[in-house]
Scaffold this active site. Structure first.
Site, PDB file in Angstrom:
ATOM      1  N   ARG A  35     -12.002  -8.638 -18.649  1.00  0.00           N
ATOM      2  CA  ARG A  35     -13.301  -9.259 -18.425  1.00  0.00           C
ATOM      3  C   ARG A  35     -13.726 -10.245 -19.394  1.00  0.00           C
ATOM      4  O   ARG A  35     -14.072 -11.311 -19.222  1.00  0.00           O
ATOM      5  CB  ARG A  35     -14.601  -8.267 -18.576  1.00  0.00           C
ATOM      6  CG  ARG A  35     -14.218  -7.470 -17.278  1.00  0.00           C
ATOM      7  CD  ARG A  35     -15.509  -6.256 -17.189  1.00  0.00           C
ATOM      8  NE  ARG A  35     -15.672  -5.938 -15.931  1.00  0.00           N
ATOM      9  CZ  ARG A  35     -16.444  -4.633 -15.407  1.00  0.00           C
ATOM     10  NH1 ARG A  35     -17.037  -3.991 -16.601  1.00  0.00           N
ATOM     11  NH2 ARG A  35     -16.456  -4.372 -14.219  1.00  0.00           N
ATOM     12  N   LYS A 197     -14.220   8.475   1.462  1.00  0.00           N
ATOM     13  CA  LYS A 197     -15.224   8.550   2.672  1.00  0.00           C
ATOM     14  C   LYS A 197     -15.280   7.446   3.550  1.00  0.00           C
ATOM     15  O   LYS A 197     -15.771   6.334   3.105  1.00  0.00           O
ATOM     16  CB  LYS A 197     -16.570   9.204   2.070  1.00  0.00           C
ATOM     17  CG  LYS A 197     -16.393  10.405   1.205  1.00  0.00           C
ATOM     18  CD  LYS A 197     -17.741  10.908   0.824  1.00  0.00           C
ATOM     19  CE  LYS A 197     -17.708  12.145   0.075  1.00  0.00           C
ATOM     20  NZ  LYS A 197     -18.807  12.750  -0.415  1.00  0.00           N
ATOM     21  N   GLY A 353     -13.429  -1.445  -6.952  1.00  0.00           N
ATOM     22  CA  GLY A 353     -13.142  -0.042  -7.573  1.00  0.00           C
ATOM     23  C   GLY A 353     -11.546   0.271  -7.630  1.00  0.00           C
ATOM     24  O   GLY A 353     -10.701  -0.310  -8.090  1.00  0.00           O
ATOM     25  N   GLY A 376     -18.699  -2.984  -7.534  1.00  0.00           N
ATOM     26  CA  GLY A 376     -20.059  -3.028  -6.579  1.00  0.00           C
ATOM     27  C   GLY A 376     -20.467  -4.313  -5.939  1.00  0.00           C
ATOM     28  O   GLY A 376     -20.736  -4.437  -4.731  1.00  0.00           O
TER      29      GLY A 376
HETATM   30  P1  AMP Z   1     -13.322   5.062  -2.845  1.00  0.00           P
HETATM   31  O1  AMP Z   1     -14.046   5.158  -4.209  1.00  0.00           O
HETATM   32  O2  AMP Z   1     -13.886   5.424  -1.876  1.00  0.00           O
HETATM   33  O3  AMP Z   1     -12.393   3.914  -2.730  1.00  0.00           O
HETATM   34  O4  AMP Z   1     -12.150   6.405  -2.953  1.00  0.00           O
HETATM   35  C1  AMP Z   1     -11.316   6.360  -3.991  1.00  0.00           C
HETATM   36  C2  AMP Z   1     -10.774   7.908  -4.166  1.00  0.00           C
HETATM   37  O5  AMP Z   1     -10.328   8.174  -2.731  1.00  0.00           O
HETATM   38  C3  AMP Z   1      -9.600   7.766  -5.246  1.00  0.00           C
HETATM   39  O6  AMP Z   1      -9.919   8.663  -6.232  1.00  0.00           O
HETATM   40  C4  AMP Z   1      -8.553   8.710  -4.344  1.00  0.00           C
HETATM   41  O7  AMP Z   1      -8.104   9.737  -4.968  1.00  0.00           O
HETATM   42  C5  AMP Z   1      -9.482   9.407  -3.109  1.00  0.00           C
HETATM   43  N1  AMP Z   1      -8.574   9.481  -2.021  1.00  0.00           N
HETATM   44  C6  AMP Z   1      -7.701   8.758  -1.314  1.00  0.00           C
HETATM   45  N2  AMP Z   1      -7.015   9.636  -0.403  1.00  0.00           N
HETATM   46  C7  AMP Z   1      -7.417  10.560  -0.254  1.00  0.00           C
HETATM   47  C8  AMP Z   1      -7.201  11.965   0.333  1.00  0.00           C
HETATM   48  N3  AMP Z   1      -6.429  12.014   1.256  1.00  0.00           N
HETATM   49  N4  AMP Z   1      -8.048  13.386   0.345  1.00  0.00           N
HETATM   50  C9  AMP Z   1      -8.972  13.235  -0.971  1.00  0.00           C
HETATM   51  N5  AMP Z   1      -9.072  11.905  -1.776  1.00  0.00           N
HETATM   52  C10 AMP Z   1      -8.460  10.863  -1.431  1.00  0.00           C
END
Ligand code: AMP
Length: 396
Positions: A35, A197, A353, A376
């Site tokens: 940064r 999610k 992220g 974000g």
């Molecule tokens: P996000 O912050 O929503 O982009 O999620 C990122 C996180 O999703 C990372 O820490 C990954 O470990 C997790 N992730 C990716 N694939 C899976 C999966 N199949 N099951 C559980 N967690 C997951």
């Protein structure tokens, strides 16, 4: 859109909102200086014009004046990166700040103490913003990482510089690169959404369906879609209250002629652990007691084909639990495919992220077109929101 190049900073004091919210280790050493490096081009331009720079930033989430969040810890690192002596003011407002700002000569740099030592910063307090504004002649916002916040130094302050405000080079670059995907992207345009999610990505999906040709879905959210389509997902991550939503997304995509690509196979494990037993199976036939933690080899190939025929690529979110080496393969394979596509002339933007962490960890940073510096802020841009920090500069 006013940028740094619209101003000559000779004998002017530029008040620059930078994002120096960098990680520190227990000895207060900066562990990732990305940064600070990102802000360098703007600072150098101002100094070369014959102006001076007053840098303001937050660091961490202090509760009042906490020494461990003092920006004094990063002065040496900022000096090393900029190659210029950095003066430090022990407060961002009051006498300490105004005395130091008054003394500042062309060619010099002043770093103000953590803005968030004052609760007025996050509250967007107008009087506090006015006091900050009194320190400089021209306001420059170069902090994409906080552009989605309506804080005193990121947006409220801009009103005190009606004709003398602009974007720094970093913020300008971030805006242009997002536009390259969302407005002027060469087709076919492919968005890859992974991560945990579907609920956290739904607004993005809604916003981008009008702009893309291909939607690749991976990561944990895969299984909400697979279950919604009647597949067996074992113990995989699922949001049961989002099954209808997943179906609606697929229908909407179809109506808008967006091709959705879901994984066809998965690397499965009998526990959420790198030491778990693993196997590979069809994505919609996962045995009870097992969970999908990465995409399988057939999916890697399928996704690579889609990526390689795309001219514009947006990547947000890993395809598996990449933090565990046994479930990182799909994310790495995708990185290679995006790197190849980029080498062949596609524009690729990675943002938001964990995909940024993955790109850095696996060494793809130089092989994609652009890696966004804002988590974000990037997500909110993809959701189609106007960021307060950007709006404040554009406002007449
Ligand atoms: P996000 O912050 O929503 O982009 O999620 C990122 C996180 O999703 C990372 O820490 C990954 O470990 C997790 N992730 C990716 N694939 C899976 C999966 N199949 N099951 C559980 N967690 C997951």
């Amino acid at each position: 859109m006013k940028t740094l190049n619209d101003f000559n900073f000779e004998n002017k004091k530029a008040l620059i909102r930078v994002d120096f919210n960098v990680p520190l280790d227990s000895d207060f050493k900066v562990t990732d200086n990305t940064r600070i490096k990102s802000a360098k081009p703007s600072i150098i331009k101002i100094l070369e014009d014959g102006g001076s720079c007053i840098l303001m930033s937050h660091l961490g989430r202090p509760e009042g004046n906490e020494d461990k969040f003092s920006l004094k810890h990063i002065v040496d690192t900022v000096e090393d990166i900029l190659g210029v002596e950095v003066h430090f003011a022990s407060d961002c407002v009051g006498e300490a700040a105004s005395n130091a700002a008054n003394k500042l000569q062309p060619g010099q740099i002043l770093l103000l103490e953590n803005l968030r030592f004052h609760k007025e910063e996050k509250a967007g307090d107008e009087a506090f913003a006015k006091e900050l504004a009194s320190l400089g002649d021209i306001y420059v916002n170069d902090a994409f990482g906080t552009a989605h916040r309506s804080h005193a130094s990121t947006s409220v302050i801009a009103q005190f510089f009606p004709d003398n405000k602009c974007f720094g080079y970093l913020l300008e670059q971030e805006i242009k690169n997002i536009e390259k995907v969302m407005q002027t992207g060469e087709r076919p345009i492919c968005a890859i959404l992974g991560g945990a999610k579907v609920s956290s990505k739904i607004t993005i999906i809604d916003n981008i369906l009008d702009k893309i040709d291909h939607l690749i879905i991976g990561g944990g959210m895969t299984f909400t879609f697979v279950k919604a389509l009647g597949g067996k997902i074992g113990n995989s991550l699922v949001e049961d209250d989002k099954l209808e939503l997943a179906k609606e997304i697929l229908e909407k995509a179809k109506a808008k002629n967006v091709e959705v690509h879901l994984p066809v196979d998965a690397v499965i494990a009998d526990a959420f652990s790198n030491d778990a037993h693993t196997n590979t199976c069809e994505v919609d036939n996962i045995p009870d007691g097992w969970m999908g933690l990465d995409v399988g080899p057939n999916t890697e190939e399928l996704f690579a084909q889609v990526v390689l025929k795309s001219k514009t690529i947006l990547w947000n979110g890993p395809l598996g639990v990449f933090e565990m080496p046994n479930f990182a393969k799909g994310t790495i394979a995708l990185g290679y495919a995006i790197a190849d596509a980029t080498e062949n002339g596609a524009f690729s933007l990675v943002g938001g992220g964990d995909s940024v962490a993955a790109v850095k960890q696996f060494g793809f940073e130089e092989k994609v077109s652009y890696v966004s510096t804002g988590g974000g802020a990037m997500l909110e841009s993809l959701e189609g929101k106007t960021l307060p920090g950007i709006a404040a500069i554009l406002k007449n």
